[in-house]
Design a protein around this motif. Structure first.
Motif, PDB file in Angstrom:
ATOM      1  N   VAL A   1      -0.773   9.978  76.663  1.00 61.22           N
ATOM      2  CA  VAL A   1      -0.893  10.633  77.977  1.00 61.22           C
ATOM      3  C   VAL A   1      -2.345  11.019  78.239  1.00 61.22           C
ATOM      4  CG1 VAL A   1      -0.304  12.752  79.220  1.00 61.22           C
ATOM      5  CG2 VAL A   1       1.491  11.423  78.118  1.00 61.22           C
ATOM      6  N   SER A   2      -3.005  11.584  77.224  1.00 60.00           N
ATOM      7  CA  SER A   2      -4.402  11.998  77.411  1.00 60.00           C
ATOM      8  C   SER A   2      -5.316  10.790  77.636  1.00 60.00           C
ATOM      9  CB  SER A   2      -4.879  12.803  76.209  1.00 60.00           C
ATOM     10  OG  SER A   2      -4.806  11.995  75.053  1.00 60.00           O
ATOM     11  N   MET A   3      -4.916   9.640  77.024  1.00 57.24           N
ATOM     12  CA  MET A   3      -5.683   8.409  77.261  1.00 57.24           C
ATOM     13  C   MET A   3      -5.680   8.082  78.747  1.00 57.24           C
ATOM     14  SD  MET A   3      -4.936   5.587  74.387  1.00 57.24           S
ATOM     15  CE  MET A   3      -3.269   5.564  74.330  1.00 57.24           C
ATOM     16  N   ILE A   4      -4.482   8.237  79.332  1.00 53.63           N
ATOM     17  CA  ILE A   4      -4.328   7.859  80.744  1.00 53.63           C
ATOM     18  C   ILE A   4      -5.068   8.834  81.651  1.00 53.63           C
ATOM     19  CG2 ILE A   4      -2.652   7.514  82.623  1.00 53.63           C
ATOM     20  CD1 ILE A   4      -0.595   6.778  80.367  1.00 53.63           C
ATOM     21  N   ILE A   5      -4.894  10.121  81.373  1.00 60.00           N
ATOM     22  CA  ILE A   5      -5.428  11.077  82.353  1.00 60.00           C
ATOM     23  C   ILE A   5      -6.811  11.622  82.009  1.00 60.00           C
ATOM     24  CG2 ILE A   5      -3.228  11.750  83.396  1.00 60.00           C
ATOM     25  CD1 ILE A   5      -3.045  14.070  81.545  1.00 60.00           C
ATOM     26  N   PHE A   6      -7.192  11.622  80.732  1.00 60.72           N
ATOM     27  CA  PHE A   6      -8.506  12.180  80.384  1.00 60.72           C
ATOM     28  C   PHE A   6      -9.510  11.154  79.879  1.00 60.72           C
ATOM     29  CE2 PHE A   6      -6.021  16.234  79.707  1.00 60.72           C
ATOM     30  CZ  PHE A   6      -6.479  16.809  80.874  1.00 60.72           C
ATOM     31  N   GLY A   7      -9.027  10.006  79.475  1.00 56.30           N
ATOM     32  CA  GLY A   7      -9.954   8.981  79.003  1.00 56.30           C
ATOM     33  C   GLY A   7     -10.296   9.151  77.536  1.00 56.30           C
ATOM     34  N   PHE A   8     -11.455   8.604  77.182  1.00 58.30           N
ATOM     35  CA  PHE A   8     -11.870   8.463  75.787  1.00 58.30           C
ATOM     36  C   PHE A   8     -11.951   9.802  75.042  1.00 58.30           C
ATOM     37  CE2 PHE A   8     -15.191   7.690  72.548  1.00 58.30           C
ATOM     38  CZ  PHE A   8     -14.545   6.700  71.847  1.00 58.30           C
TER      39      PHE A   8
ATOM     40  N   GLY B   1     -10.952  12.849  75.880  1.00 60.50           N
ATOM     41  CA  GLY B   1      -9.680  13.589  75.913  1.00 60.50           C
ATOM     42  C   GLY B   1      -8.731  13.074  74.848  1.00 60.50           C
ATOM     43  N   ALA B   2      -8.652  11.732  74.734  1.00 59.12           N
ATOM     44  CA  ALA B   2      -7.747  11.114  73.764  1.00 59.12           C
ATOM     45  C   ALA B   2      -8.142  11.506  72.345  1.00 59.12           C
ATOM     46  CB  ALA B   2      -7.764   9.598  73.933  1.00 59.12           C
ATOM     47  N   LEU B   3      -9.477  11.509  72.071  1.00 60.54           N
ATOM     48  CA  LEU B   3      -9.963  11.867  70.722  1.00 60.54           C
ATOM     49  C   LEU B   3      -9.630  13.323  70.387  1.00 60.54           C
ATOM     50  CD1 LEU B   3     -13.429  10.156  70.201  1.00 60.54           C
ATOM     51  CD2 LEU B   3     -11.291   9.733  68.989  1.00 60.54           C
ATOM     52  N   VAL B   4      -9.867  14.210  71.377  1.00 59.11           N
ATOM     53  CA  VAL B   4      -9.600  15.646  71.157  1.00 59.11           C
ATOM     54  C   VAL B   4      -8.113  15.852  70.862  1.00 59.11           C
ATOM     55  CG1 VAL B   4      -9.549  17.914  72.287  1.00 59.11           C
ATOM     56  CG2 VAL B   4     -11.563  16.440  72.522  1.00 59.11           C
ATOM     57  N   VAL B   5      -7.248  15.235  71.679  1.00 59.69           N
ATOM     58  CA  VAL B   5      -5.801  15.405  71.485  1.00 59.69           C
ATOM     59  C   VAL B   5      -5.375  14.793  70.149  1.00 59.69           C
ATOM     60  CG1 VAL B   5      -3.516  14.845  72.422  1.00 59.69           C
ATOM     61  CG2 VAL B   5      -5.341  15.550  73.954  1.00 59.69           C
ATOM     62  N   ALA B   6      -5.979  13.656  69.743  1.00 57.91           N
ATOM     63  CA  ALA B   6      -5.637  13.008  68.472  1.00 57.91           C
ATOM     64  C   ALA B   6      -5.995  13.939  67.303  1.00 57.91           C
ATOM     65  CB  ALA B   6      -6.369  11.670  68.357  1.00 57.91           C
ATOM     66  N   ALA B   7      -7.220  14.514  67.398  1.00 55.64           N
ATOM     67  CA  ALA B   7      -7.668  15.416  66.328  1.00 55.64           C
ATOM     68  C   ALA B   7      -6.765  16.647  66.262  1.00 55.64           C
ATOM     69  CB  ALA B   7      -9.120  15.815  66.584  1.00 55.64           C
TER      70      ALA B   7
ATOM     71  N   THR C   1      -5.829   5.692  66.900  1.00 49.78           N
ATOM     72  CA  THR C   1      -5.088   5.462  68.148  1.00 49.78           C
ATOM     73  C   THR C   1      -5.856   6.063  69.324  1.00 49.78           C
ATOM     74  OG1 THR C   1      -3.064   5.647  66.882  1.00 49.78           O
ATOM     75  CG2 THR C   1      -2.838   5.725  69.278  1.00 49.78           C
ATOM     76  N   GLY C   2      -6.316   7.313  69.118  1.00 51.76           N
ATOM     77  CA  GLY C   2      -7.071   7.987  70.172  1.00 51.76           C
ATOM     78  C   GLY C   2      -8.335   7.226  70.508  1.00 51.76           C
ATOM     79  N   PHE C   3      -9.028   6.739  69.433  1.00 54.62           N
ATOM     80  CA  PHE C   3     -10.305   6.046  69.641  1.00 54.62           C
ATOM     81  C   PHE C   3     -10.096   4.746  70.414  1.00 54.62           C
ATOM     82  CE2 PHE C   3     -13.504   2.968  68.325  1.00 54.62           C
ATOM     83  CZ  PHE C   3     -14.665   3.655  68.635  1.00 54.62           C
ATOM     84  N   PHE C   4      -9.205   3.875  69.868  1.00 48.60           N
ATOM     85  CA  PHE C   4      -9.003   2.569  70.536  1.00 48.60           C
ATOM     86  C   PHE C   4      -8.314   2.730  71.891  1.00 48.60           C
ATOM     87  CE2 PHE C   4      -9.718   0.997  66.181  1.00 48.60           C
ATOM     88  CZ  PHE C   4     -10.737   0.093  66.479  1.00 48.60           C
ATOM     89  N   GLY C   5      -7.324   3.665  71.900  1.00 51.52           N
ATOM     90  CA  GLY C   5      -6.640   3.906  73.177  1.00 51.52           C
ATOM     91  C   GLY C   5      -7.610   4.407  74.220  1.00 51.52           C
ATOM     92  N   GLY C   6      -8.487   5.348  73.796  1.00 53.13           N
ATOM     93  CA  GLY C   6      -9.498   5.873  74.718  1.00 53.13           C
ATOM     94  C   GLY C   6     -10.426   4.780  75.190  1.00 53.13           C
ATOM     95  N   HIS C   7     -10.776   3.875  74.213  1.00 50.94           N
ATOM     96  CA  HIS C   7     -11.673   2.769  74.569  1.00 50.94           C
ATOM     97  C   HIS C   7     -11.017   1.856  75.601  1.00 50.94           C
ATOM     98  CE1 HIS C   7     -15.166   0.314  74.027  1.00 50.94           C
ATOM     99  NE2 HIS C   7     -14.400  -0.756  73.795  1.00 50.94           N
ATOM    100  N   ILE C   8      -9.741   1.549  75.324  1.00 44.40           N
ATOM    101  CA  ILE C   8      -9.008   0.692  76.278  1.00 44.40           C
ATOM    102  C   ILE C   8      -8.919   1.388  77.637  1.00 44.40           C
ATOM    103  CG2 ILE C   8      -6.709  -0.280  76.811  1.00 44.40           C
ATOM    104  CD1 ILE C   8      -6.483  -0.723  73.696  1.00 44.40           C
TER     105      ILE C   8
END
Lengths: 475, 392
Positions: free
Chosen positions: A118-125, A127-133, A182-189
């Motif tokens: 979800v954070s990948m979609i709405i916050f991007g790279f 955001g995704a890393l922060v939520v993953a951590a 997941t956060g890193f690659f998802g954020g990148h995508i």
């Protein structure tokens, strides 16, 4: 490259809120199935309480989103809402993880992938890393809480490092890494998707601009089309009136000319009888006067005949009979008939003929004779004494015949070149040099050549001479 | 052997004019050859029955077909006064089968069906192409032709034209054997060893924005873009000229600017001339106007018109594949006649130059032209020029 794609973010937030009704319920059910009850707290109570809070929050999110949709919202407002949604999910999944035993022993940890996506979609790279951590950290906390380590630390005891604990920490480390990856690659995508979206957005904006422009131009073209049609209809209407007037004028000319012919013929024969002394003798002065009158009358008859011929040509009443003829023969016989006129002015007439016999050409011989007579007669008439006239015929390519008449005459002033084929037009120097002529000869010649599908044109230099060309198709 | 010859009659008396044209046409056929077919086009200012009688009584044995016209065309050019033109064809390698279908007013498709049935019955199914002349004022021309094509097949080569009445839009005549009929389809079916080629085209170009047919029923167009159909003319012609749309029976302005209907299958544009415009703005055509069609106003000029003539004539020649045309029938439209104005003779001269001036040529100005191409939705065209040539 950043764009404020708030509409898309708002739509994404809406989907997440909608999806939460299902995934929260799913997490709750799975939590119930795999729950481990604690000593002091009942897992069922925790799960049910947490679900109730999540549902209540989701109702709040739904209402907030509706309000945002209706009013002008800022990106900040939306970001706060989305951050609240993710935080809620993280807390809820943490509780599910805790009541199902923590760590990787149960399915609870897999729910953390949801806030990461979800954070990948709405916050991007980022955001995704922060939520993953954060997710990874919560998994660690869940292990420590379930292994009673936190309790031991709070009660001042030294935590016991059991083999189970070591294994759980190692496994949690792996899941932490998986979350991060997941956060890193998802954020990148997500970033790539965003870049693509920016391009697409730009492209759509440009195309929308083009569409607007095209629509505007189409409307302008339509206005021009209306103007054109109205102009066309006005011109057509005027042209029709002019054609009617021209027809009336032709009819008047035709009537007048026909009416004039009979008295002119009577004058001609009366004068002829007087000149021929059929009605008695006349003296020399009288004879000269009568001859001048006779010549003027002849010119008048010629003019009337030309006018009638031009009128017949224009009205389309003349019918053509095309028969195959040897064009050289027509030219030769025309030159023979005009040789007397040339000899009178000591003009040298030369005929340039092809070596081989030309193929036969389909023409109306009578009409074509009129053309040849007009052109050769003009050449002789407007060439000074002792000048020369060259007449030639040759093939032009395989399907056309070229005829030309070159004279060393007075030429045509350049200023009058474009009027030379008009009706009743005679160049100024032509009027001065030869009094005879109706100004209809070239008009008639051009009409006839056109009807044969041919082309008549000229080249001329003042006081040097002119060349008239005719190009005729063989069939 | 195929021999043809053309005659023109201009006598003031209808019978004598017919006889004059026929005698002239007959004089071009060797005396020992039997004339099999007579194609006749005559001005409606003649008494039609007497005119046809004048032709048929001169050569009673030959099959006679033809129709009334809005201007006659012959090898001598376009006739500037009222006239009748006759083409006589003598051949020993072809057979001609005459046919007729009546009562287009009551049931156009049945009339076309009757025409095709007779043709097939008479020729025992050997007929391989047909030239027809049809009335489009008393019923939908496309319906009549649908009757013919349904029976003879979609690939059957069908050519011809719609009879006219010197732009009165009142009633037209179809000539068959010794009589002139009204509200009929007449024609000839051909069999034997021959090559008949027909090519049509119009040379009009679209102008302005397209409009959609929002209400139509059969041959009547009620609304374009939810506005009265005649608004397309009012918009482009302006109030001053659009009033002329309602002058008398003849929407003369609409003839100069036909409407182009875009085919839903390909990019072809079929032209349509309204034959009647009522006070409410509805327009009646000679063929059906499908709802949802895209329509645009069409315009042309003399140069474009003559260029199309050249293209069509050259295409006919190319389709003949080097065979010498023995007879040429030109079915031209009243729109093109109006557009070319005093240049109509140039068009005929151009066709003659391409085919050869000694090739007998006959034709007339029609309300519609018939050219059935397998790929086309309708065989009925307006504003077009059809050149049909016969070769051995």
């Amino acid at each position: 490259m950043k764009i404020e794609n708030s509409e898309t973010k708002l739509a994404s937030a809406g989907w997440i809120v909608d999806a939460r009704w299902y995934y929260a319920l799913l997490a709750y059910v799975l939590g119930l199935i795999t729950r481990i009850d604690f000593v002091h707290v009942n897992a069922l109570v925790i799960l049910t309480g947490a679900l109730a809070v999540v549902m209540a929050c989701n109702v709040f999110f739904t209402l907030t989103l509706r309000r945002l949709r209706e009013a002008d919202f800022t990106a900040r407002q939306l970001n706060i809402l989305n951050a609240a949604q993710i935080t809620l999910d993280l807390v809820f999944f943490f509780l599910v993880l805790v009541v199902t035993g923590g760590g990787l022993a149960n399915v609870g940890h897999s729910f953390f992938f949801l806030p990461i996506f979800v954070s990948m979609i709405i916050f991007g790279f980022r955001g995704a890393l922060v939520v993953a951590a954060t997710s990874g950290l919560l998994v660690f906390i869940s292990i420590f809480s379930t292994q009673v380590i936190i309790e031991q630390i709070f009660s001042g005891q030294i935590p016991k490092i059991t083999p189970e604990l070591s294994s759980a920490v190692a496994q949690s480390g792996i899941i932490f890494m998986i979350y991060l990856i997941t956060g890193f690659f998802g954020g990148h995508i997500s970033r790539l998707i965003k870049i693509r979206d920016v391009h697409m957005h730009d492209q759509i904006a440009r195309e929308a601009e083009h569409v607007d422009r095209l629509e505007f131009l189409s409307k302008e073209f339509d206005k021009s089309a209306k103007l054109l049609v109205r102009r066309d209809i006005e011109l057509t209407s005027v042209n029709e009136k002019l054609t009617q007037l021209d027809k009336m004028k032709s009819e008047i000319i035709s009537i007048v000319a026909h009416q004039l012919r009979t008295p002119l013929a009577a004058i001609k024969w009366t004068l002829k009888m007087l000149i021929d002394k059929d009605v008695g003798t006349i003296n020399k002065e009288q004879e000269e006067l009568l001859l001048k009158g006779f010549e003027s009358n002849e010119r008048m008859i010629l003019l009337i005949n030309d006018m009638l011929a031009a009128d017949r040509l224009e009205s389309g009443r003349i019918k053509y009979t095309f028969v195959p003829v040897q064009f050289e023969d027509l030219v030769q016989s025309m030159i023979r008939s005009l040789l007397t006129l040339a000899t009178k002015k000591s003009i040298h007439v030369e005929l340039v003929m092809p070596k081989n016999v030309l193929p036969k050409i389909k023409v109306d011989p009578d009409k074509m004779n009129d053309v040849l007579q007009n052109l050769i007669d003009n050449a002789i008439k407007y060439t000074p004494e002792k000048g020369s006239v060259v007449v030639g015929v040759a093939m032009e390519g395989e399907n056309e015949l070229h005829f030309w008449v070159t004279d060393s005459g007075i030429g045509i002033p350049e200023i009058e070149h474009d009027k030379i084929f008009s009706r009743f037009f005679r160049a100024n120097n032509a009027i001065r040099s030869a009094t005879e002529g109706s100004g209809l000869g070239l008009f008639i010649a051009q009409s006839i050549v056109k009807r044969h599908g041919g082309k008549l044109w000229f080249e001329s230099a003042l006081d040097k001479g002119s060349t008239f060309h005719i190009l005729l198709p063989l069939t | 052997m195929i021999i043809s010859s053309v005659g023109v009659g201009t006598d003031k008396d209808s019978y004598k004019a017919g006889r004059e044209a026929c005698t002239q046409a007959m004089s071009g056929i060797p005396a020992d050859q039997k004339i099999n077919l007579l194609i006749v086009f005559g001005s409606t200012s003649y008494d039609q029955d007497r005119l046809v009688a004048g032709v048929s009584e001169t050569i009673p044995d030959a099959l006679l077909i033809g129709c009334s016209s809005a201007g006659e065309i012959s090898s001598q050019g376009f006739s500037t006064e009222k006239s009748v033109v006759v083409m006589a064809i003598a051949t020993d390698q072809m057979r001609f089968w005459g046919s007729m279908g009546n009562h287009i007013l009551w049931n156009p498709q049945q009339a076309g069906d009757d025409y095709a049935n007779t043709l097939q019955y008479e020729s025992h199914g050997y007929v391989t192409s047909s030239l027809v002349f049809v009335d489009v004022l008393s019923g939908g021309g496309d319906k009549t032709l649908l009757g013919v094509t349904t029976k003879l097949g979609d690939d059957f080569p069908l050519f011809g034209g719609a009879a006219t009445d010197d732009l009165l839009f009142f009633e037209t005549y179809q000539y068959y054997q010794g009589k002139a009929y009204k509200g009929s389809i007449v024609g000839v079916g051909i069999s034997g060893d021959y090559l008949a080629v027909g090519v049509s085209g119009h040379g009009f170009l679209p102008i302005g924005m397209s409009r959609k047919v929002t209400k139509s029923e059969g041959t009547t167009l009620f609304e374009l873009d939810e506005k009265p159909a005649s608004s397309i003319y009012k918009d482009y012609l302006g109030e001053e000229y659009s009033g002329q749309l309602h002058d008398g029976l003849l929407p003369s302005l609409a003839i100069s600017y036909p409407l182009g209907i875009y085919s839903q299958q390909n990019n072809n544009v079929v032209l349509r001339n309204p034959i009647f415009v009522d006070q409410k703005g509805s327009m009646t055509f000679t063929a059906e106007i499908p709802p949802g069609s895209e329509i645009r106003l069409m315009i042309s000029d003399i140069e474009q018109g003559l260029e199309t003539t050249k293209t069509i004539a050259e295409e006919v020649l190319a389709k003949l594949g080097g065979r010498q045309p023995k007879a040429v029938v030109v079915i031209n439209s009243i729109s093109r006649k109006k557009m070319l104005g005093p240049h109509v003779d140039e068009e005929i001269e151009l066709i003659q130059r391409i085919f050869g001036r000694d090739v007998p040529l006959i034709g007339f100005y029609s309300y519609a032209q018939i050219d059935k191409q397998p790929s086309e939705e309708t065989p009925l065209h307006n504003g077009s020029l059809l050149i049909w040539a016969l070769a051995e």
